[in-house]
Design an enzyme around this catalytic site. Structure first.
Site, PDB file in Angstrom:
ATOM      1  N   ASN A  98       0.847  -1.223  -0.029  1.00 30.99           N
ATOM      2  CA  ASN A  98       0.029   0.078   0.095  1.00 30.99           C
ATOM      3  C   ASN A  98       0.845   1.354   0.124  1.00 30.99           C
ATOM      4  OD1 ASN A  98      -1.811   2.104   0.544  1.00 30.99           O
ATOM      5  ND2 ASN A  98      -2.294   1.365   2.355  1.00 30.99           N
ATOM      6  N   TRP A  99       1.096   1.819  -1.103  1.00 31.91           N
ATOM      7  CA  TRP A  99       1.928   3.113  -1.240  1.00 31.91           C
ATOM      8  C   TRP A  99       1.459   4.411  -0.715  1.00 31.91           C
ATOM      9  CZ3 TRP A  99       3.904   2.903  -7.047  1.00 31.91           C
ATOM     10  CH2 TRP A  99       4.299   1.611  -7.365  1.00 31.91           C
ATOM     11  N   LYS A 100       0.177   4.264  -0.181  1.00 37.26           N
ATOM     12  CA  LYS A 100      -0.657   5.417   0.344  1.00 37.26           C
ATOM     13  C   LYS A 100      -0.531   6.714  -0.645  1.00 37.26           C
ATOM     14  CE  LYS A 100       0.059   3.252   4.872  1.00 37.26           C
ATOM     15  NZ  LYS A 100      -0.040   3.282   6.006  1.00 37.26           N
ATOM     16  N   HIS A 146      -9.282   1.222   5.031  1.00 33.34           N
ATOM     17  CA  HIS A 146      -7.976   1.293   5.690  1.00 33.34           C
ATOM     18  C   HIS A 146      -8.360   2.170   6.745  1.00 33.34           C
ATOM     19  CE1 HIS A 146      -3.843   2.587   6.529  1.00 33.34           C
ATOM     20  NE2 HIS A 146      -3.624   1.604   5.897  1.00 33.34           N
ATOM     21  N   GLU A 176      -6.627   4.419   7.843  1.00 38.07           N
ATOM     22  CA  GLU A 176      -6.474   6.097   7.610  1.00 38.07           C
ATOM     23  C   GLU A 176      -7.865   6.558   6.928  1.00 38.07           C
ATOM     24  OE1 GLU A 176      -2.860   5.643   5.397  1.00 38.07           O
ATOM     25  OE2 GLU A 176      -1.878   4.892   7.611  1.00 38.07           O
ATOM     26  N   GLU A 193      -4.947  -4.702  10.694  1.00 38.28           N
ATOM     27  CA  GLU A 193      -3.806  -3.768  10.987  1.00 38.28           C
ATOM     28  C   GLU A 193      -4.159  -3.143  11.895  1.00 38.28           C
ATOM     29  OE1 GLU A 193      -2.187  -2.675   6.767  1.00 38.28           O
ATOM     30  OE2 GLU A 193      -3.703  -1.519   7.164  1.00 38.28           O
ATOM     31  N   GLY A 209       2.868   2.365  10.695  1.00 36.36           N
ATOM     32  CA  GLY A 209       3.807   3.784  10.403  1.00 36.36           C
ATOM     33  C   GLY A 209       4.398   3.941  11.859  1.00 36.36           C
ATOM     34  N   SER A 235       3.751  -2.038  10.239  1.00 39.79           N
ATOM     35  CA  SER A 235       5.291  -1.954  10.489  1.00 39.79           C
ATOM     36  C   SER A 235       5.983  -3.264  10.100  1.00 39.79           C
ATOM     37  CB  SER A 235       5.597  -1.650  11.643  1.00 39.79           C
ATOM     38  OG  SER A 235       5.238  -0.187  11.955  1.00 39.79           O
ATOM     39  N   GLY A 293       2.956  -1.087   4.165  1.00 39.79           N
ATOM     40  CA  GLY A 293       3.213   0.617   3.813  1.00 39.79           C
ATOM     41  C   GLY A 293       4.652   0.935   3.409  1.00 39.79           C
ATOM     42  N   GLY A 294       5.227   1.333   4.382  1.00 39.08           N
ATOM     43  CA  GLY A 294       6.518   2.017   4.341  1.00 39.08           C
ATOM     44  C   GLY A 294       7.664   1.175   3.751  1.00 39.08           C
TER      45      GLY A 294
HETATM   46  P1  13P Z   1       3.193   0.621   7.524  1.00 41.36           P
HETATM   47  O1  13P Z   1       3.913  -0.718   6.833  1.00 41.36           O
HETATM   48  O2  13P Z   1       3.960   1.696   7.039  1.00 41.36           O
HETATM   49  O3  13P Z   1       3.346   0.451   9.075  1.00 41.36           O
HETATM   50  O4  13P Z   1       1.860   0.617   7.106  1.00 41.36           O
HETATM   51  C1  13P Z   1       0.770  -0.394   7.251  1.00 41.36           C
HETATM   52  C2  13P Z   1      -0.251   0.074   6.471  1.00 41.36           C
HETATM   53  O5  13P Z   1      -1.056   0.996   6.891  1.00 41.36           O
HETATM   54  C3  13P Z   1      -0.522  -0.780   5.014  1.00 41.36           C
HETATM   55  O6  13P Z   1      -1.852  -0.724   4.672  1.00 41.36           O
END
Ligand code: 13P
Length: 258
Positions: A12-14, A98, A100, A169, A175, A214, A235-236
């Protein structure tokens, strides 16, 4: 990880990598695919990259996901994007609910269920996200909260034959560099599997439950080694093809029993 389910590793590149950098990363992920056979790789770039990435990934095994959708096919919904539009531009998957989206954009359990239904009705596979906040975990409410979130879309996925994914999640692990330990993750994943199996054994067997929060190359093996963890939503670490690939390799090794 279970021998009956192929591992699914999704990035997930956000709101990162929207232009040429996104195409470059998609190209690097394309190179990874032949090295991790047996693992399903999915990337979720921002909307602006989807069409060009779809053209680049055409003929490869890398799946393309959007990060959100609006649950109407068309209409006066300024700024929104529908399931048919995503399908048309080459997506096979869509991330829904998600944390967010829930936190900043007001996605409720009911809206998430509508989005899951809209995705399925257009042959898009949802990755439906659930997870508790730190306060909820500390208050001993994790399973109650996650159950409520899963139950919101349980009937919708039970009525479909599609291979939906659910991503657990924990909000406090996203993050932050903090991650649920394998035992903490497995407890929730096993509970989700039980709720699915209460609907049908077949639903529980076909649904892949991903862990997110993470996930990095150095903790991937421990998490992916849990019996009810079928993959990861990253994510990251998905913004770097090297670390995304290392996590996919960890999944491949576990799937091969190495
Ligand atoms: P991180 O891997 O950056 O913690 O993000 C997780 C995430 O929200 C994937 O959708």
């Amino acid at each position: 990880m279970h021998p009956k389910r192929r591992p699914l590793i999704a990035g997930n590149w956000k709101m990162f990598k929207g232009g040429p950098a996104g195409l470059e990363l998609a190209g690097a992920c394309k190179e990874l695919a032949p090295k991790v056979r047996g693992v399903d790789l999915v990337i979720a770039p921002p909307f602006t990259v989807l069409a060009a990435a779809a053209a680049d990934l055409d003929g490869t095994t890398v799946g393309l996901a959007a990060q959100n959708l609006y649950p109407k096919d068309s209409g006066a919904f300024t700024g929104e994007i529908s399931a048919p539009m995503l399908k048309e531009c080459g997506c096979a998957w869509v991330i829904v609910g998600h944390s967010e989206r829930r936190q900043y954009f007001g996605d409720t359990d009911a809206l998430v269920a509508d989005k899951v239904a809209a995705a399925l009705s257009h042959d898009l596979l949802p990755i439906a996200c659930v997870g508790e906040t730190l306060a909820q975990r500390e208050g001993g409410e994790t399973l109650r909260v996650v159950k409520q979130q899963v139950e919101a879309f349980l009937d919708v996925i039970a009525q479909s034959k599609a291979a939906v994914a659910i991503a657990y999640e924990p909000v406090w692990a996203i993050g932050t560099g903090k991650t649920a330990g394998p035992a903490e993750a497995e407890e929730v994943h096993a509970a989700i599997r039980t709720w699915l199996s209460n609907k049908s054994a077949e639903l529980a067997e076909r649904t892949r439950i991903l862990y997110g929060g993470s996930v990095k190359p150095d903790n991937a093996e421990g998490l992916l080694g849990c019996p009810n963890v079928d993959g990861a939503l990253i994510g990251g670490a998905s913004l770097d093809a090297g670390s995304f690939g290392a996590i996919a390799e960890a999944a491949q090794k576990l799937a091969q029993g190495k």
